[in-house]
Design a protein around this motif. Sequence first.
Motif, short mmCIF file in Angstrom:
data_model
loop_
_atom_site.label_atom_id
_atom_site.label_comp_id
_atom_site.label_asym_id
_atom_site.label_seq_id
_atom_site.Cartn_x
_atom_site.Cartn_y
_atom_site.Cartn_z
N LYS A 68 0.83 -1.21 0.00
CA LYS A 68 0.00 0.00 0.00
C LYS A 68 0.86 1.25 0.00
N LEU A 69 1.88 1.25 0.83
CA LEU A 69 2.75 2.42 0.90
C LEU A 69 3.54 2.60 -0.40
N MET A 70 3.98 1.51 -0.98
CA MET A 70 4.72 1.58 -2.25
C MET A 70 3.85 2.18 -3.34
N VAL A 71 2.61 1.74 -3.45
CA VAL A 71 1.69 2.27 -4.45
C VAL A 71 1.42 3.75 -4.19
N ASP A 72 1.21 4.10 -2.93
CA ASP A 72 0.93 5.50 -2.60
C ASP A 72 2.13 6.39 -2.91
N ASP A 74 4.33 5.80 -5.20
CA ASP A 74 4.39 5.86 -6.66
C ASP A 74 3.39 6.87 -7.22
N LEU A 75 2.25 7.02 -6.58
CA LEU A 75 1.21 7.95 -7.04
C LEU A 75 1.25 9.30 -6.32
N ARG A 118 -11.41 4.81 -9.24
CA ARG A 118 -11.22 4.04 -8.01
C ARG A 118 -12.02 4.69 -6.88
N PRO A 119 -12.55 3.87 -5.97
CA PRO A 119 -13.26 4.46 -4.82
C PRO A 119 -12.33 5.37 -4.01
N VAL A 120 -11.08 4.96 -3.85
CA VAL A 120 -10.06 5.80 -3.24
C VAL A 120 -8.80 5.66 -4.10
N LEU A 121 -8.12 6.77 -4.26
CA LEU A 121 -6.91 6.78 -5.08
C LEU A 121 -5.75 6.16 -4.30
N TYR A 122 -5.64 6.57 -3.05
CA TYR A 122 -4.53 6.11 -2.21
C TYR A 122 -4.97 4.97 -1.30
N ALA A 123 -4.02 4.10 -1.00
CA ALA A 123 -4.32 2.89 -0.24
C ALA A 123 -4.14 3.05 1.27
#
Length: 152
Positions: A68-72, A74-75, A118-123
């Motif tokens: 989740k943190l990696m994806v966030d 990245d975005l 997406r319902p939420v962009l960040y995880a």
Amino acid sequence: ETPFPHLEMAIWCHDVIYTPGDLDNEKNSAEWFEQHAESHFTRADIDTIVNLITITEHRHEPSSESEKLMVDIDLSSFGLERKKFEEDGERVRREFSELSDIEFIEGQIVFLESLIERPVLYATEYFQRNYEDIARNNINRLLTQYRTALMQ
């Protein structure tokens, strides 16, 4: 010491192979890491880091806290204040200089729409609380600009 040592290594390596427009950048970066890590990490560590690198392909939902943190991260540029976001957008456009404006805009619209749906962009709760609204505003504004440009 970082509580996410695998995450730190994945951040360092996730764009080690980067060719603008190439859909295999994450896969190629993961393969590069795997080749260079064999004598330095356990197989389990390598597999974990490779997974964190490839999670930035955004093909499936992250599940672990590190994913989740990696994806966030990245975005994260989508959550920049407006001027910095626009400057980042100019850098992204230069990275894809081989594409015509129409090709670039059409590709960006597809990607941005996939994010905004997406319902939420960040995880993670932290990124949701601090950057979700800013990111959505940035993305919606950019989508409007791109759609307007295509109509002209």
